[in-house]
Design a protein around this motif. Structure first.
Motif: not given
Length: 201
Positions: A106, A183-185
């Motif tokens: 993150e 971003r999540r992937r």
């Protein structure tokens, strides 16, 4: 005196408003990362921030001070965050490692310019702040080494340290990635690759 009921009605405290100094520093970091430290002048920063020369020097003594202000708090934040996550999983090294990976992924996704700045410009700093940053980094690495040593007792400490540095290289590759993957992937892929690199599973 504020009562509990009054606190509940008023809701959580408002987040701290970003200062003009914070805004200028963020602009400077972006410029340094994009053009290189020597490719950016104080005038460039002032122009991008909409600040005149005297006002800019009111916040920072110069580019070097900006570099120090950008990099030391990041190293401190990584160390404090890493320690906090390890302390939450004293009896579960696997969970501690997963939390450390989540934390660093993150961070990497949120701070590509700072990572690029650190990779390419750290040696521009004077000896003392550079030593301070290196010390903070070593302590952060040791948080990972301690978890890896518990999780994989067959590893020597030096071997665990090699793996930790390799994991940082993988996770910190973010500045060099394109935006074709959301971003999540990207976060999921980085987590999966890092856990495999560290555990072989």
């Amino acid at each position: 005196m504020t009562t509990v009921d009054q606190q509940q009605r008023s809701g959580p405290p408002a987040p701290r408003r970003r200062s003009r100094r914070d805004e200028i520093l963020e602009i400077a970091v972006g410029l340094f990362a994009a053009r290189g430290y020597h490719g950016v002048s104080m005038d460039d920063i002032g122009s991008a921030a909409g600040v005149t020369g005297p006002a800019l020097y009111h916040h920072f003594a110069g580019k070097e001070a900006m570099l120090v202000a950008a990099l030391i708090p990041v190293s401190e934040g990584l160390l404090h965050g890493g320690k906090a996550r390890v302390s939450q999983h004293v009896d579960d090294a696997s969970a501690a490692l997963g939390d450390l990976i989540d934390f660093h992924v993150e961070f990497a996704l949120a701070n590509p310019a700072v990572i690029a700045l650190h990779l390419h410009e750290l040696d521009r700093l004077p000896d003392e702040p550079r030593r301070q940053i290196r010390r903070l980094q070593r302590l952060y690495v040791e948080e990972w080494v301690g978890v890896l040593a518990t999780l994989r007792p067959e590893l020597e400490a030096a071997e665990a340290r090699v793996l930790a540095h390799a994991a940082f290289g993988l996770m910190n590759s973010t500045p060099f990635l394109g935006g074709e993957v959301d971003r999540r992937r990207r976060a999921a892929l980085l987590r999966e690759a890092t856990i495999h690199a560290l555990t072989g599973k």
